[in-house]
Motif scaffolding. Structure first.
Motif, PDB file in Angstrom:
ATOM      1  N   ARG A   1       0.832  -1.213   0.000  1.00  0.00           N
ATOM      2  CA  ARG A   1       0.000   0.000   0.000  1.00  0.00           C
ATOM      3  C   ARG A   1       0.861   1.255   0.000  1.00  0.00           C
ATOM      4  NH1 ARG A   1      -2.554  -2.745   4.308  1.00  0.00           N
ATOM      5  NH2 ARG A   1      -4.417  -3.891   3.667  1.00  0.00           N
ATOM      6  N   ALA A   2       1.901   1.252   0.833  1.00  0.00           N
ATOM      7  CA  ALA A   2       2.782   2.422   0.909  1.00  0.00           C
ATOM      8  C   ALA A   2       3.457   2.699  -0.431  1.00  0.00           C
ATOM      9  CB  ALA A   2       3.830   2.219   2.003  1.00  0.00           C
ATOM     10  N   ARG A   3       3.828   1.648  -1.132  1.00  0.00           N
ATOM     11  CA  ARG A   3       4.476   1.805  -2.430  1.00  0.00           C
ATOM     12  C   ARG A   3       3.499   2.398  -3.445  1.00  0.00           C
ATOM     13  NH1 ARG A   3       7.447  -3.332  -5.036  1.00  0.00           N
ATOM     14  NH2 ARG A   3       5.357  -3.838  -5.786  1.00  0.00           N
ATOM     15  N   ILE A   4       2.250   1.916  -3.428  1.00  0.00           N
ATOM     16  CA  ILE A   4       1.226   2.472  -4.326  1.00  0.00           C
ATOM     17  C   ILE A   4       0.940   3.924  -3.950  1.00  0.00           C
ATOM     18  CG2 ILE A   4      -1.178   2.302  -5.041  1.00  0.00           C
ATOM     19  CD1 ILE A   4       0.607   0.143  -6.241  1.00  0.00           C
ATOM     20  N   ASP A   5       0.854   4.198  -2.642  1.00  0.00           N
ATOM     21  CA  ASP A   5       0.640   5.580  -2.181  1.00  0.00           C
ATOM     22  C   ASP A   5       1.711   6.507  -2.754  1.00  0.00           C
ATOM     23  OD1 ASP A   5      -1.413   4.542  -0.672  1.00  0.00           O
ATOM     24  OD2 ASP A   5      -0.345   4.662   1.234  1.00  0.00           O
ATOM     25  N   ALA A   6       2.964   6.072  -2.661  1.00  0.00           N
ATOM     26  CA  ALA A   6       4.075   6.903  -3.133  1.00  0.00           C
ATOM     27  C   ALA A   6       3.972   7.160  -4.626  1.00  0.00           C
ATOM     28  CB  ALA A   6       5.406   6.236  -2.796  1.00  0.00           C
ATOM     29  N   GLN A   7       3.571   6.148  -5.395  1.00  0.00           N
ATOM     30  CA  GLN A   7       3.408   6.333  -6.831  1.00  0.00           C
ATOM     31  C   GLN A   7       2.342   7.380  -7.136  1.00  0.00           C
ATOM     32  OE1 GLN A   7       3.801   1.641  -7.767  1.00  0.00           O
ATOM     33  NE2 GLN A   7       3.227   2.879  -9.521  1.00  0.00           N
ATOM     34  N   VAL A   8       1.227   7.294  -6.414  1.00  0.00           N
ATOM     35  CA  VAL A   8       0.131   8.245  -6.644  1.00  0.00           C
ATOM     36  C   VAL A   8       0.555   9.651  -6.234  1.00  0.00           C
ATOM     37  CG1 VAL A   8      -2.249   8.839  -6.047  1.00  0.00           C
ATOM     38  CG2 VAL A   8      -1.599   6.440  -6.363  1.00  0.00           C
ATOM     39  N   LEU A   9       1.249   9.767  -5.113  1.00  0.00           N
ATOM     40  CA  LEU A   9       1.713  11.076  -4.645  1.00  0.00           C
ATOM     41  C   LEU A   9       2.691  11.702  -5.641  1.00  0.00           C
ATOM     42  CD1 LEU A   9       2.185  10.141  -0.902  1.00  0.00           C
ATOM     43  CD2 LEU A   9       0.522  11.781  -1.776  1.00  0.00           C
ATOM     44  N   GLU A  10       3.570  10.900  -6.207  1.00  0.00           N
ATOM     45  CA  GLU A  10       4.497  11.409  -7.208  1.00  0.00           C
ATOM     46  C   GLU A  10       3.756  11.872  -8.458  1.00  0.00           C
ATOM     47  OE1 GLU A  10       7.167   8.182  -7.815  1.00  0.00           O
ATOM     48  OE2 GLU A  10       8.350   8.590  -5.999  1.00  0.00           O
TER      49      GLU A  10
END
Length: 235
Positions: free
Chosen positions: A80-89
């Motif tokens: 989830r954290a990895r997906i979050d980071a992708q969306v934030l970027e």
């Protein structure tokens, strides 16, 4: 000739260097572990999947895996954290400043579905299992709420406090409603997912506006009812 102390210091430095290298390698190991789990979940399922199986698929030892993740639930947290980071970027690169909050949320949510696209088979299997196990679904939802707070932040919407918690749960519900459409999407550009998400956000917007009107109306009526009493008291 080197002294005993210098040898001890060298040994200590070597130990610290190894520890530092392991710490730097941990994120990479965690990503390999997540990728391995996502590959295995569609066939094995999540409940039946074991840590040794994931480690073998990832090509890492159990010891290195333990340094990178705390356990099975932590693997999903890292995912989830990895997906979050992708969306934030992606949100940082997009120009959403002039958009309404609803449009920003729409873009951020679609960006999340796009980031999840490579893992659709694994997510379909997880959803199937959680549908049969309410307790597991509840545990997963707790982690997902944290992700929704980050999605609100990406959309420029305040995600702190009780209001933020309510909004995060509301966004999670919206995504849960759209998820079956996304899982069955076959057309390029995800037109059905786009339409379903737009409809759910519009529905949520109507509910929020209705609650605001009801609250404001109740407050006005309260002030009107209190006015005679205040006048009698000389207020």
């Amino acid at each position: 000739m080197a002294s005993k102390d210098s040898g001890t210091k060298a040994a200590g430095t070597g130990t610290r260097a190894k520890s530092g290298a392991r710490a730097k390698a941990a994120p990479r190991v965690a990503d390999r572990v997540v990728d391995a789990a996502m590959r295995l979940i569609p066939e094995r399922g999540w409940r039946a999947l074991t840590l040794p199986e994931i480690a073998e698929e990832a090509g890492v030892t159990l010891a290195d895996m333990r340094r990178a993740v705390a356990g099975k639930d932590a693997i999903l947290d890292h995912f989830r954290a990895r997906i979050d980071a992708q969306v934030l970027e992606a949100a940082e690169d997009a120009d959403l400043a002039g958009e309404t909050a609803r449009n920003r949320l729409f873009d951020v949510t679609m960006s999340r579905f796009e980031a999840l696209e490579p893992y659709r088979p694994a997510i379909a299997r997880l959803r199937e299992e959680w549908g049969r196990d309410p307790l597991a679904a509840l545990c997963a939802a707790r982690g997902a709420v944290t992700s929704m707070r980050w999605m609100l932040a990406a959309a420029g919407i305040e995600a702190g406090g009780l209001k933020g918690a309510a909004l995060a749960r509301g966004l999670l519900l919206i995504q849960a409603r759209v998820l079956p459409v996304w899982l069955s999407e076959t057309e390029e550009g995800m037109p059905r997912t786009l339409s379903a998400l737009d409809a759910e956000l519009a529905r949520a917007d109507r509910i929020m506006r209705g609650l605001e009107r009801a609250c404001c109306g109740g407050a006005r009526r309260g002030r009107e009812d209190a006015a005679p009493e205040m006048q009698e008291a000389g207020a």
